[in-house]
Design a protein around this motif. Structure first.
Motif, PDB file in Angstrom:
ATOM      1  N   THR A 172       0.818  -1.337   0.105  1.00 20.55           N
ATOM      2  CA  THR A 172      -0.107   0.014   0.034  1.00 20.55           C
ATOM      3  C   THR A 172       0.851   1.165   0.084  1.00 20.55           C
ATOM      4  OG1 THR A 172      -0.060  -0.085   2.321  1.00 20.55           O
ATOM      5  CG2 THR A 172      -1.985  -1.067   1.263  1.00 20.55           C
ATOM      6  N   ASP A 173       2.159   1.167   0.431  1.00 25.88           N
ATOM      7  CA  ASP A 173       3.095   2.237   0.476  1.00 25.88           C
ATOM      8  C   ASP A 173       3.000   2.884  -0.786  1.00 25.88           C
ATOM      9  OD1 ASP A 173       3.667   1.519   2.884  1.00 25.88           O
ATOM     10  OD2 ASP A 173       5.540   0.938   2.525  1.00 25.88           O
ATOM     11  N   GLY A 174       2.680   2.062  -2.174  1.00 24.69           N
ATOM     12  CA  GLY A 174       3.155   2.659  -3.379  1.00 24.69           C
ATOM     13  C   GLY A 174       1.773   3.331  -3.744  1.00 24.69           C
ATOM     14  N   ILE A 175       0.710   3.024  -3.504  1.00 19.97           N
ATOM     15  CA  ILE A 175      -0.465   3.663  -3.857  1.00 19.97           C
ATOM     16  C   ILE A 175      -0.610   5.368  -3.706  1.00 19.97           C
ATOM     17  CG2 ILE A 175      -2.945   4.008  -3.791  1.00 19.97           C
ATOM     18  CD1 ILE A 175      -2.870   0.960  -2.428  1.00 19.97           C
ATOM     19  N   PHE A 197     -13.993  -7.599  -6.411  1.00 19.20           N
ATOM     20  CA  PHE A 197     -13.787  -6.207  -6.647  1.00 19.20           C
ATOM     21  C   PHE A 197     -12.782  -5.789  -7.746  1.00 19.20           C
ATOM     22  CE2 PHE A 197     -10.089  -7.134  -3.848  1.00 19.20           C
ATOM     23  CZ  PHE A 197      -9.316  -6.489  -4.421  1.00 19.20           C
ATOM     24  N   GLU A 198     -12.968  -4.893  -8.263  1.00 19.26           N
ATOM     25  CA  GLU A 198     -12.446  -4.157  -9.462  1.00 19.26           C
ATOM     26  C   GLU A 198     -12.195  -2.794  -9.522  1.00 19.26           C
ATOM     27  OE1 GLU A 198     -13.856  -5.849 -13.041  1.00 19.26           O
ATOM     28  OE2 GLU A 198     -13.311  -4.177 -14.386  1.00 19.26           O
ATOM     29  N   HIS A 199     -11.399  -2.200  -9.476  1.00 20.71           N
ATOM     30  CA  HIS A 199     -10.978  -0.553  -9.194  1.00 20.71           C
ATOM     31  C   HIS A 199      -9.520  -0.251  -9.655  1.00 20.71           C
ATOM     32  CE1 HIS A 199      -8.505  -0.804  -5.087  1.00 20.71           C
ATOM     33  NE2 HIS A 199      -8.613  -1.856  -5.807  1.00 20.71           N
ATOM     34  N   GLU A 200      -9.746   1.045 -10.115  1.00 19.48           N
ATOM     35  CA  GLU A 200      -8.420   1.737 -10.533  1.00 19.48           C
ATOM     36  C   GLU A 200      -7.916   2.593  -9.662  1.00 19.48           C
ATOM     37  OE1 GLU A 200      -9.791   3.473 -14.313  1.00 19.48           O
ATOM     38  OE2 GLU A 200     -10.519   1.616 -15.215  1.00 19.48           O
ATOM     39  N   TYR A 201      -6.716   2.629  -9.619  1.00 21.49           N
ATOM     40  CA  TYR A 201      -5.572   3.614  -8.704  1.00 21.49           C
ATOM     41  C   TYR A 201      -4.402   3.862  -9.386  1.00 21.49           C
ATOM     42  CZ  TYR A 201      -3.915  -1.036  -6.662  1.00 21.49           C
ATOM     43  OH  TYR A 201      -3.753  -2.140  -6.671  1.00 21.49           O
ATOM     44  N   ARG A 202      -3.586   4.951  -8.921  1.00 21.56           N
ATOM     45  CA  ARG A 202      -2.452   5.229  -9.228  1.00 21.56           C
ATOM     46  C   ARG A 202      -1.227   4.482  -8.297  1.00 21.56           C
ATOM     47  NH1 ARG A 202      -3.693  11.283  -9.443  1.00 21.56           N
ATOM     48  NH2 ARG A 202      -5.314  10.459  -7.971  1.00 21.56           N
ATOM     49  N   MET A 203      -0.419   3.854  -9.044  1.00 25.44           N
ATOM     50  CA  MET A 203       0.624   3.218  -8.230  1.00 25.44           C
ATOM     51  C   MET A 203       2.001   3.723  -8.527  1.00 25.44           C
ATOM     52  SD  MET A 203       0.308   0.566  -6.140  1.00 25.44           S
ATOM     53  CE  MET A 203       1.128  -1.131  -6.127  1.00 25.44           C
ATOM     54  N   LEU A 204       2.898   3.647  -7.694  1.00 25.06           N
ATOM     55  CA  LEU A 204       4.225   4.538  -7.836  1.00 25.06           C
ATOM     56  C   LEU A 204       5.133   3.285  -8.549  1.00 25.06           C
ATOM     57  CD1 LEU A 204       5.904   6.823  -7.197  1.00 25.06           C
ATOM     58  CD2 LEU A 204       6.885   5.558  -5.165  1.00 25.06           C
ATOM     59  N   TYR A 210       3.961   7.865 -11.087  1.00 26.38           N
ATOM     60  CA  TYR A 210       2.740   7.349 -10.832  1.00 26.38           C
ATOM     61  C   TYR A 210       1.955   6.600 -12.171  1.00 26.38           C
ATOM     62  CZ  TYR A 210       2.480   8.129  -5.961  1.00 26.38           C
ATOM     63  OH  TYR A 210       2.926   8.320  -4.742  1.00 26.38           O
ATOM     64  N   ARG A 211       1.664   5.436 -12.340  1.00 27.06           N
ATOM     65  CA  ARG A 211       0.871   4.963 -13.335  1.00 27.06           C
ATOM     66  C   ARG A 211      -0.465   4.355 -12.872  1.00 27.06           C
ATOM     67  NH1 ARG A 211       4.098   4.680 -17.798  1.00 27.06           N
ATOM     68  NH2 ARG A 211       2.762   3.042 -18.628  1.00 27.06           N
ATOM     69  N   ASP A 236      -1.316  -2.475 -15.713  1.00 27.20           N
ATOM     70  CA  ASP A 236      -0.794  -1.110 -16.047  1.00 27.20           C
ATOM     71  C   ASP A 236      -1.788  -0.508 -17.237  1.00 27.20           C
ATOM     72  OD1 ASP A 236       0.059   1.273 -16.808  1.00 27.20           O
ATOM     73  OD2 ASP A 236       2.225   0.450 -17.014  1.00 27.20           O
ATOM     74  N   ILE A 237      -2.716   0.233 -16.884  1.00 31.97           N
ATOM     75  CA  ILE A 237      -3.596   0.827 -17.911  1.00 31.97           C
ATOM     76  C   ILE A 237      -3.463   2.422 -18.489  1.00 31.97           C
ATOM     77  CG2 ILE A 237      -5.780  -0.786 -17.420  1.00 31.97           C
ATOM     78  CD1 ILE A 237      -6.866   1.525 -15.904  1.00 31.97           C
TER      79      ILE A 237
END
Ligand code: ADP
Length: 608
Positions: A172-175, A197-204, A210-211, A236-237
């Motif tokens: 979770t540190d990368g979110i 579950f299905e969700h989109e978020y940014r990750m380091l 961030y991607r 990676d979207i």
């Protein structure tokens, strides 16, 4: 290697313990020892040790060691089996071994089964990890304690961190800080319901930026059906999302462009249901987009035009490859009727079938009204032209009527004689019929010119049309002492035109010529009407007079509406002549003659 050495050491220790305990159990008492003596239980922990740690092989080896010790001890007069008859000793040994070996082998079998299950679980886990490391997506596993216990190689490549850093709650540190709370919330909610579950978020990512990640998680269960946490797959979207955003922006731009159009734009299904309309369309019909979409476009047309609209739709569906144009009436918001011009084309689906139609339309109500006004004006102007020829028409009709009367009187006089000359009377009656025919033709021609009618193009022989007009105008010309000469080129190719409209143009030019020579001394009053075939697939007609000509400054204006130099003139004749020529895709122009007077020319396209 180290493991193998440990194992050997363990086996050696075990063997030493087993031998020592067996020795102490069977060789401690000389003579027959008590079978229930505690010493005989000394090897039990080592036998169990052998079975647990070395399985069936260890158990069998330990039992064999015990048998050897017991038998050796008995032969040397030690242990519980010494001093008995061989039969009793064997039986007692058998019992002793059975008691020790049976539970031991049972333990071995159970342990073996457990080991196999554990091995197969370990194997499938290993297989899962190996497979997970080969796929291009990022795979993760979470235990029932909500802690991550596995991320695959691709995940580590993406994050640029170590396995140890990622597992537990480390991932979770990368979110992205803005996405962390919603991300955890989605996970918690799904967890509570054991749902997907299905969700989109940014990750380091490893490169420090961030991607966007699409993360899908599914609950997983142990073979015994217990909830075992979640397995997930993240991808990676970023690029895909950028494309979607770009697409949305381009759609937005497209919509803005379409909405900013003054043209009307709509899309509709083959059953005429509207699926899209632009702002201009809404404005035209005074309705909102919501009111229009989902309704039939037929609702916007007057009822009496529905059949024609359906026929048009059938044609558009039958020929989807072409663009189709139509002008039709529409119901205006104020209850009136307007006109629109549409160009429609089919939008095909991937299977080549018509999905819907797109139409681009224009409000042509004003044009249609102007056309109608023009038609009325042209008609009025024709009536004026015919009106100026009234004297001539009366003269023309009068001639055959006089002849009829004279012939009738002569016939009556002949009938009064004792023996009427029948042949002569027949001739007189034939003349009466011919004169009646002449009068009828003149009246028909005038009636045709006076009638209001739409543009009806047909193939015309211009020489014949001129001859017809001359029949009407000759009388008037003679009255005005004008000599009209025709120089008609024989064998002219036929042209395409509306006979009444071409006659109207000719009549107008002739009347103008006669007017222009009002002040010319009678001997010089000449009008020449010429025809000739040109090389550009046109036939030219020229009307030349010897009148006052056109002053240079007026020459560019003579075709303008309401330009006139005549007292009581309307100034519409030439303007209408020009619009008639435009309808015919022809041309009309004027020039002054070098030797006085003016020549008006027009050209018409040769019929195909
Ligand atoms: P109107 O006959 O009512 O004046 P037209 O449009 O037929 O309207 O003619 C416009 C004007 O063009 C005339 O008033 C006249 O000044 C000029 N004109 C037309 N024909 C001739 C001609 N043959 N010779 C000289 N002037 C002409």
């Amino acid at each position: 290697m180290l493991r193998a050495r440990h194992r050997h050491l363990e086996a050696a220790l075990l063997t030493v313990g087993l031998v020592a305990s067996a020795f102490s159990a069977f060789f401690a008492d000389a003579g027959s020892a008590d079978i229930a003596s505690w010493r005989l239980y000394l090897p039990a922990p080592f036998v169990l040790w052998a079975a647990i740690r070395f399985g069936m092989l260890g158990a069998t080896g330990a039992i064999t060691c015990l048998v050897l010790a017991a038998v050796t001890a008995a032969l040397h007069g030690y242990g519980p089996f010494a001093g008995q008859s061989p039969q009793n000793a064997a039986l007692a040994l058998q019992h002793f071994l059975f008691e020790r070996a049976a539970p031991l082998f049972l333990v071995c079998i159970l342990l073996e089964q457990k080991r196999r299950v554990e091995n197969s679980l370990r194997e499938s886990e290993r297989l899962f990890h190996t497979t997970a490391d080969t796929v291009p997506a990022m795979i993760w596993l979470m235990g029932p304690n909500k802690l991550c216990d596995f991320v695959n190689q691709r995940w580590l490549e993406f994050s640029g961190r170590t396995f140890e850093q990622e597992i537990g709650t480390g991932w979770t540190d990368g979110i992205h800080p803005d996405d962390r709370a919603p991300c955890i919330e989605i996970l918690e909610r799904a967890w509570a319901e054991r749902g997907k579950f299905e969700h989109e978020y940014r990750m380091l990512s490893a490169d420090g930026g961030y991607r966007w990640i699409l993360d899908v998680g599914l609950p997983r269960y142990s073979p015994s059906g217990e909830f075992a946490g979640y397995v997930g797959c993240a991808s990676d979207i970023t690029e895909r999302r950028a494309q979607v955003v770009a697409l949305r922006a381009s759609e937005e731009r497209y919509r803005e462009v379409v909405d900013a159009q003054t043209d009307l734009v709509c899309r509709y299904l083959p059953d005429t249901t509207l699926t899209f309309v632009n702002e201009a369309y809404c404005r035209f019909f005074g309705k909102t987009r919501e009111e229009l979409i989902g309704t039939s476009l037929l609702d916007l047309l007057p009822k009496e035009t529905h059949d024609a609209a359906r026929r048009y739709m059938a044609q558009v569906v039958a020929e989807p490859a072409d663009n189709h144009a139509i002008e039709h009436q529409v119901r205006l918001p104020n209850g009136g009727v307007g006109w629109q011009h549409w160009v429609d084309h089919a939008v095909l689906g991937p299977d080549g079938r018509v999905e819907e139609f797109q139409g681009i339309g224009r409000d042509i109500t004003d044009r249609k009204r102007a056309e109608e006004a023009n038609r009325n004006l042209a008609h009025a102007s024709r009536l004026v032209a015919v009106g100026t020829l009234t004297a001539m028409i009366a003269h023309e009709v009068n001639q055959p009527l006089c002849a009829i009367r004279c012939n009738a009187e002569a016939g009556l006089a002949l009938l009064k004689s004792a023996r009427p000359p029948l042949d002569e009377i027949r001739e007189i009656l034939t003349d009466i019929c011919r004169d009646d025919q002449r009068a009828d033709e003149i009246v028909s021609r005038v009636r045709a010119l006076s009638r209001k009618r739409d543009f009806q193009p047909q193939t015309l022989d211009l020489n014949a049309v001129i001859a017809d007009v001359m029949r009407l105008a000759n009388g008037d010309a003679a009255r005005r002492q004008v000599r009209v000469v025709t120089e008609l080129e024989p064998g002219l190719p036929p042209v395409r035109g509306d006979v009444i409209q071409v006659q109207q143009v000719l009549l107008n030019l002739l009347v103008n010529s006669l007017d222009a020579m009002r002040d010319t001394p009678p001997p010089g009053r000449h009008v020449t009407v010429r025809t000739k075939a040109r090389t550009d697939q046109r036939v030219e007609v020229a009307v030349a007079d010897r009148g006052h000509g056109i002053p240079a400054d007026e020459l560019p204006r003579v075709f303008d509406s309401f330009f006139t130099t005549k007292v009581g003139g309307m100034g519409m004749g030439l303007s209408i002549a020009r619009s008639i020529m435009e309808t015919h895709e022809g041309r009309i122009w004027a020039e002054n003659n070098a030797d006085g007077g003016a020549t008006f020319r027009f050209v018409l396209r040769v019929a195909e």
